[in-house]
Design a protein around this motif. Structure first.
Motif, PDB file in Angstrom:
ATOM      1  N   GLY A   1       0.775  -1.236   0.000  1.00  0.00           N
ATOM      2  CA  GLY A   1       0.000   0.000   0.000  1.00  0.00           C
ATOM      3  C   GLY A   1       0.803   1.280   0.000  1.00  0.00           C
ATOM      4  O   GLY A   1       0.243   2.357  -0.188  1.00  0.00           O
ATOM      5  N   SER A   2       2.122   1.198   0.168  1.00  0.00           N
ATOM      6  CA  SER A   2       2.902   2.435   0.221  1.00  0.00           C
ATOM      7  C   SER A   2       2.962   3.127  -1.141  1.00  0.00           C
ATOM      8  O   SER A   2       2.919   4.351  -1.218  1.00  0.00           O
ATOM      9  N   ARG A   3       3.038   2.351  -2.208  1.00  0.00           N
ATOM     10  CA  ARG A   3       3.071   2.961  -3.550  1.00  0.00           C
ATOM     11  C   ARG A   3       1.735   3.622  -3.887  1.00  0.00           C
ATOM     12  O   ARG A   3       1.696   4.677  -4.499  1.00  0.00           O
ATOM     13  N   GLN A   4       0.655   2.997  -3.482  1.00  0.00           N
ATOM     14  CA  GLN A   4      -0.660   3.582  -3.720  1.00  0.00           C
ATOM     15  C   GLN A   4      -0.812   4.887  -2.925  1.00  0.00           C
ATOM     16  O   GLN A   4      -1.327   5.875  -3.447  1.00  0.00           O
TER      17      GLN A   4
ATOM     18  N   PRO B   1       2.886   5.834 -14.438  1.00  0.00           N
ATOM     19  CA  PRO B   1       3.646   4.963 -15.329  1.00  0.00           C
ATOM     20  C   PRO B   1       4.249   3.727 -14.656  1.00  0.00           C
ATOM     21  O   PRO B   1       4.324   2.672 -15.276  1.00  0.00           O
ATOM     22  N   GLU B   2       4.679   3.843 -13.418  1.00  0.00           N
ATOM     23  CA  GLU B   2       5.336   2.694 -12.764  1.00  0.00           C
ATOM     24  C   GLU B   2       4.340   1.730 -12.122  1.00  0.00           C
ATOM     25  O   GLU B   2       4.538   0.522 -12.150  1.00  0.00           O
ATOM     26  N   THR B   3       3.299   2.277 -11.524  1.00  0.00           N
ATOM     27  CA  THR B   3       2.377   1.430 -10.753  1.00  0.00           C
ATOM     28  C   THR B   3       1.073   1.150 -11.483  1.00  0.00           C
ATOM     29  O   THR B   3       0.309   0.286 -11.069  1.00  0.00           O
ATOM     30  N   PHE B   4       0.793   1.911 -12.521  1.00  0.00           N
ATOM     31  CA  PHE B   4      -0.457   1.823 -13.273  1.00  0.00           C
ATOM     32  C   PHE B   4      -1.680   2.161 -12.411  1.00  0.00           C
ATOM     33  O   PHE B   4      -2.801   1.803 -12.755  1.00  0.00           O
ATOM     34  N   ASN B   5      -1.442   2.844 -11.283  1.00  0.00           N
ATOM     35  CA  ASN B   5      -2.561   3.339 -10.479  1.00  0.00           C
ATOM     36  C   ASN B   5      -3.241   4.461 -11.249  1.00  0.00           C
ATOM     37  O   ASN B   5      -2.585   5.215 -11.981  1.00  0.00           O
ATOM     38  N   PRO B   6      -4.543   4.613 -11.103  1.00  0.00           N
ATOM     39  CA  PRO B   6      -5.250   5.648 -11.864  1.00  0.00           C
ATOM     40  C   PRO B   6      -4.953   7.053 -11.339  1.00  0.00           C
ATOM     41  O   PRO B   6      -4.300   7.224 -10.320  1.00  0.00           O
ATOM     42  N   LEU B   7      -5.441   8.026 -12.060  1.00  0.00           N
ATOM     43  CA  LEU B   7      -5.468   9.438 -11.674  1.00  0.00           C
ATOM     44  C   LEU B   7      -4.167  10.193 -11.909  1.00  0.00           C
ATOM     45  O   LEU B   7      -4.015  11.308 -11.422  1.00  0.00           O
TER      46      LEU B   7
END
Length: 163
Positions: free
Chosen positions: A45-48, A127-133
């Motif tokens: 969860g740290s990257r998010q 770009p690295e995590t593909f998390n939205p926004l």
């Protein structure tokens, strides 16, 4: 409605947006403080948390810079300007942002329009995590330029009838 009244009404809306935007510092602080415990204790969860904090920070900075311009909290050369005649200081207060800030803001609005629009249309992810926004980060550049340009116009027209 005169330009001064229109500028005053716009400034009230900008002030309201800035006040509400100031609340973004609370989730931003929480997310930044949560990164290490999430990584070291939870292991996830740290990257998010970092990605969310990045887009919140981008919006917060756009609003904060407009507010700093509004309250004249940015760096200035007051020591030098104190020596100017009152009429010169009034002219600088009225036209300084229009001459120095507005052209830059318009340039950024033009140059950043296409990349911001493309990022928004694609709902670009980090770009690295593909998390939205991630598109919010790119659009915040455009938002910053828009807010600073509007503030410069407000300053120019709100004092137009006063001088």
């Amino acid at each position: 409605m005169t330009l001064a009244r229109l500028a005053t009404a716009l400034e009230a809306r900008l002030d309201s947006a800035t006040r509400w935007g100031g609340l973004l510092v609370l989730p931003l602080s929480l997310l930044l403080a949560a990164q290490w415990p999430l990584r070291d204790l939870v292991g996830a969860g740290s990257r998010q948390a970092n990605d969310i904090a990045q887009w919140i920070f981008a919006v917060y900075v756009a609003l904060a810079l407009r507010h700093a311009t509004h309250v004249r909290g940015h760096m200035s050369t007051d020591a030098l300007a104190a020596r100017y005649a009152p009429a010169t200081r009034r002219a600088i207060a009225r036209w300084g942002e229009a001459v120095c800030v507005l052209p830059w803001a318009v340039y950024v609005l033009i140059v950043a329009a296409a990349p911001s629009w493309q990022s928004l249309r694609q709902l670009e992810a980090f770009p690295e995590t593909f998390n939205p926004l991630y598109f919010i980060v790119k659009c915040s550049v455009w938002l910053l330029a828009l807010l600073v340009a509007l503030q410069a116009l407000v300053r120019m027209f709100s004092t137009a009838e006063a001088t």
